[in-house]
Design a protein around this motif. Structure first.
Motif, mmCIF file in Angstrom:
data_model
loop_
_atom_site.group_PDB
_atom_site.id
_atom_site.type_symbol
_atom_site.label_atom_id
_atom_site.label_comp_id
_atom_site.label_asym_id
_atom_site.label_seq_id
_atom_site.Cartn_x
_atom_site.Cartn_y
_atom_site.Cartn_z
ATOM 1 N N VAL A 125 40.947 20.419 67.989
ATOM 2 C CA VAL A 125 39.872 21.258 68.542
ATOM 3 C C VAL A 125 39.505 22.344 67.541
ATOM 4 C CG1 VAL A 125 39.226 22.884 70.363
ATOM 5 C CG2 VAL A 125 40.503 20.808 70.933
ATOM 6 N N PHE A 126 38.219 22.498 67.307
ATOM 7 C CA PHE A 126 37.710 23.498 66.367
ATOM 8 C C PHE A 126 36.630 24.312 67.075
ATOM 9 C CE2 PHE A 126 39.354 19.968 64.039
ATOM 10 C CZ PHE A 126 40.031 20.535 62.970
ATOM 11 N N ILE A 127 36.647 25.610 66.871
ATOM 12 C CA ILE A 127 35.666 26.502 67.484
ATOM 13 C C ILE A 127 34.904 27.215 66.374
ATOM 14 C CG2 ILE A 127 35.307 28.393 69.105
ATOM 15 C CD1 ILE A 127 37.954 27.649 70.422
ATOM 16 N N PHE A 128 33.608 26.947 66.290
ATOM 17 C CA PHE A 128 32.786 27.455 65.200
ATOM 18 C C PHE A 128 31.639 28.309 65.742
ATOM 19 C CE2 PHE A 128 33.888 23.290 62.882
ATOM 20 C CZ PHE A 128 35.048 23.841 62.350
ATOM 21 N N PRO A 129 31.134 29.248 64.936
ATOM 22 C CA PRO A 129 29.929 29.993 65.325
ATOM 23 C C PRO A 129 28.721 29.065 65.369
ATOM 24 C CG PRO A 129 31.089 31.081 63.510
ATOM 25 C CD PRO A 129 31.684 29.713 63.650
ATOM 26 N N LEU A 130 27.842 29.287 66.330
ATOM 27 C CA LEU A 130 26.594 28.537 66.409
ATOM 28 C C LEU A 130 25.508 29.355 65.724
ATOM 29 C CD1 LEU A 130 24.844 26.201 67.411
ATOM 30 C CD2 LEU A 130 24.574 27.441 69.591
ATOM 31 N N GLN A 131 25.073 28.899 64.562
ATOM 32 C CA GLN A 131 24.033 29.578 63.787
ATOM 33 C C GLN A 131 22.790 28.684 63.812
ATOM 34 O OE1 GLN A 131 26.418 29.862 60.217
ATOM 35 N NE2 GLN A 131 27.006 31.974 60.686
ATOM 36 N N MET A 132 21.903 28.956 64.744
ATOM 37 C CA MET A 132 20.813 28.024 65.030
ATOM 38 C C MET A 132 19.863 27.829 63.858
ATOM 39 S SD MET A 132 19.844 28.737 68.997
ATOM 40 C CE MET A 132 21.146 29.014 70.201
ATOM 41 N N GLU A 133 19.483 28.926 63.213
ATOM 42 C CA GLU A 133 18.514 28.776 62.122
ATOM 43 C C GLU A 133 19.063 27.883 61.019
ATOM 44 O OE1 GLU A 133 15.717 31.489 59.165
ATOM 45 O OE2 GLU A 133 16.519 32.326 61.020
ATOM 46 N N THR A 134 20.336 28.059 60.690
ATOM 47 C CA THR A 134 20.970 27.199 59.688
ATOM 48 C C THR A 134 21.034 25.763 60.186
ATOM 49 O OG1 THR A 134 22.314 29.041 58.892
ATOM 50 C CG2 THR A 134 23.062 26.828 58.326
ATOM 51 N N LEU A 135 21.387 25.581 61.454
ATOM 52 C CA LEU A 135 21.486 24.240 62.033
ATOM 53 C C LEU A 135 20.144 23.523 62.010
ATOM 54 C CD1 LEU A 135 23.032 22.054 63.632
ATOM 55 C CD2 LEU A 135 22.517 23.344 65.712
ATOM 56 N N PHE A 136 19.042 24.250 62.246
ATOM 57 C CA PHE A 136 17.726 23.624 62.341
ATOM 58 C C PHE A 136 17.074 23.365 60.984
ATOM 59 C CE2 PHE A 136 17.315 25.928 66.659
ATOM 60 C CZ PHE A 136 18.041 24.917 67.280
ATOM 61 N N LEU A 142 12.979 23.708 63.003
ATOM 62 C CA LEU A 142 13.037 24.996 62.324
ATOM 63 C C LEU A 142 11.745 25.780 62.502
ATOM 64 C CD1 LEU A 142 14.624 26.961 60.583
ATOM 65 C CD2 LEU A 142 13.683 25.823 58.549
ATOM 66 N N ARG A 143 10.608 25.142 62.337
ATOM 67 C CA ARG A 143 9.324 25.840 62.489
ATOM 68 C C ARG A 143 9.177 26.361 63.920
ATOM 69 N NH1 ARG A 143 4.503 23.943 64.277
ATOM 70 N NH2 ARG A 143 5.214 21.781 64.121
ATOM 71 N N TRP A 144 9.523 25.512 64.893
ATOM 72 C CA TRP A 144 9.466 25.954 66.294
ATOM 73 C C TRP A 144 10.372 27.156 66.526
ATOM 74 C CZ3 TRP A 144 14.085 25.590 69.090
ATOM 75 C CH2 TRP A 144 14.019 26.040 70.416
ATOM 76 N N TYR A 145 11.576 27.119 65.997
ATOM 77 C CA TYR A 145 12.551 28.184 66.225
ATOM 78 C C TYR A 145 12.057 29.516 65.654
ATOM 79 C CZ TYR A 145 16.952 30.777 66.149
ATOM 80 O OH TYR A 145 17.925 31.735 66.331
ATOM 81 N N LYS A 146 11.400 29.459 64.509
ATOM 82 C CA LYS A 146 10.897 30.687 63.891
ATOM 83 C C LYS A 146 9.699 31.268 64.628
ATOM 84 C CE LYS A 146 12.590 29.984 59.172
ATOM 85 N NZ LYS A 146 12.221 29.840 57.738
ATOM 86 N N GLU A 147 8.989 30.424 65.359
ATOM 87 C CA GLU A 147 7.790 30.885 66.060
ATOM 88 C C GLU A 147 8.048 31.305 67.506
ATOM 89 O OE1 GLU A 147 5.032 27.691 65.729
ATOM 90 O OE2 GLU A 147 4.653 27.996 63.578
ATOM 91 N N VAL A 148 9.075 30.735 68.137
ATOM 92 C CA VAL A 148 9.320 31.004 69.548
ATOM 93 C C VAL A 148 9.932 32.390 69.725
ATOM 94 C CG1 VAL A 148 11.668 30.083 69.636
ATOM 95 C CG2 VAL A 148 10.220 29.954 71.668
ATOM 96 N N ASN A 149 9.644 33.027 70.867
ATOM 97 C CA ASN A 149 10.212 34.331 71.199
ATOM 98 C C ASN A 149 11.204 34.160 72.347
ATOM 99 O OD1 ASN A 149 10.864 36.940 71.870
ATOM 100 N ND2 ASN A 149 8.756 37.663 72.068
ATOM 101 N N PRO A 150 12.504 34.175 72.062
ATOM 102 C CA PRO A 150 13.505 33.938 73.108
ATOM 103 C C PRO A 150 13.389 34.888 74.292
ATOM 104 C CG PRO A 150 14.528 33.850 70.943
ATOM 105 C CD PRO A 150 13.124 34.350 70.745
ATOM 106 N N GLU A 151 12.971 36.121 74.065
ATOM 107 C CA GLU A 151 12.890 37.102 75.147
ATOM 108 C C GLU A 151 11.821 36.741 76.174
ATOM 109 O OE1 GLU A 151 12.390 40.932 73.440
ATOM 110 O OE2 GLU A 151 14.374 40.967 72.486
ATOM 111 N N GLN A 152 10.877 35.905 75.776
ATOM 112 C CA GLN A 152 9.821 35.500 76.695
ATOM 113 C C GLN A 152 10.105 34.145 77.346
ATOM 114 O OE1 GLN A 152 6.150 35.631 74.488
ATOM 115 N NE2 GLN A 152 6.127 37.873 74.370
#
Length: 350
Positions: A125-136, A142-152
């Motif tokens: 079992v391994f527990i790693f940080p989830l770094q979405m921008e790097t993952l995408f 990636l383009r969607w992630y940079k444009e979307v506003n999570p707070e909304q």
């Protein structure tokens, strides 16, 4: 001349020694690689701290779990899901990605978080940080992630999880599971989707090799048809519409699985023998427990569990019996342990 001859012999001897040392060094590396791709987790207790995320991910065939909230203490059901997978797949990396972690977060098997400590102590079992921008990176997401506003986005926890699981499977291959899925036997398929019901796919558990075209097309459609206001639009509805685009789906009759375009569409009995309208049955006492002989894993529908029904030691519910059987360490430490702690607290008050 005799001196020159000795010098040449000495030089040749040194070269032979260097070659031998190089041979042993390369052999050692190859041996470690063979262990990593074979039975490293069940055969030898190597320290996991020497293995980087990329080294683990490069092995392929990982079992992935995601925590897209910021919490650092996995609840008992999450712990049970990860532990059961680690037991059912002892020679595969079982990876929990947590958004709340970062590279500076010092959490290990000695952590004050009981579940974190429990899971970290398991060899595979391994527990790693989830770094979405790097993952995408290098995906349509990636383009969607940079444009979307999570707070909304009111469903951001689920939407970001839907995106992350697609990117993980496309990049590294393996099996994704929700953190309320208890594994009970190995899944024999390499490329599969799980039918929640006839002609409708879930995205709570699925598996593909890396760089699979279907997964890439799903990421494309995720961005093209993005609508965060509709719950599940980027999740099970996405998987269903993409499968219907390439396959003529029909109703399941009996226990058969369906297959189309090298994708196995697995019978609802494989993961959803108790459908979501009946999810409370997991927290009830059964006169005769089901055997689940036709299932690979069980989805406990935690999203439906608004009243936070929990496994209680001694309750004799179906869920408690599943914990005892498939995640006994979680049951002992987090369920029975919590009961003992509660009793001690009451005694101290009295």
């Amino acid at each position: 001349l005799r001196h020159d001859s000795k010098g040449k012999k000495k030089s040749r001897m040194m070269k032979k020694i260097q070659i031998c040392l190089c041979f042993f060094f390369v052999s050692g590396i190859l041996y470690e690689i063979s262990l990593l791709s074979g039975c490293i987790f069940s055969c030898i207790p190597l320290s996991k701290h020497f293995l980087t995320p990329e080294q683990i991910l490069s092995l392929g065939k990982s079992i992935f779990f995601l925590e897209t909230t910021d919490r650092l203490e996995p609840p008992p059901l999450v712990s049970c899901s990860v532990e059961s997978a680690a037991r059912i797949y002892p020679d595969r990396p079982v990876i929990l990605f947590m958004k709340g972690l970062n590279n500076e977060t010092a959490l290990d098997s000695n952590s004050s978080y009981a579940a974190f400590s429990l899971l970290s102590s398991m060899n595979n079992v391994f527990i790693f940080p989830l770094q979405m921008e790097t993952l995408f990176e290098n995906t349509p997401l990636l383009r969607w992630y940079k444009e979307v506003n999570p707070e909304q986005e009111k469903n951001w926890v689920h939407i970001s999880s839907d995106a992350s699981r697609l990117a993980l499977i496309w990049k590294y291959g393996g099996i994704y599971m929700d953190t309320d899925v208890i594994s009970i036997r190995p899944i024999p398929e390499a490329s599969f989707l799980a039918a929640q019901k006839s002609q409708f796919s879930s995205n709570g558990i699925f598996g593909f090799p890396s760089y699979n075209k279907f997964v890439w097309d799903c990421m494309d459609n995720f961005v093209l048809k993005y609508n965060g206001k509709i719950w599940g639009n980027q999740g099970p509805f996405l998987m269903t519409r993409m499968l219907k685009a390439i396959c003529n789906l029909t109703d399941f009759v009996g226990l058969e699985d369906h297959s189309c375009q090298n994708i196995s569409f697995l019978n609802p009995q494989r993961f959803y023998p108790i459908p979501y309208p009946a999810w409370k049955k997991y927290y009830e006492v059964w006169n005769k427990n089901p055997d689940f002989n036709h299932s690979y894993a069980l989805h406990l529908w935690n999203f439906m569990n608004r009243n936070q029904k929990a496994v209680v030691a001694g309750s004799n519910t179906l869920a408690e019996k599943l914990y005892k059987t498939y995640c006994p360490t979680t049951y002992r430490d987090l369920i029975q342990g919590a009961t003992r702690e509660t009793l001690r607290s009451r005694e101290s008050v009295l």
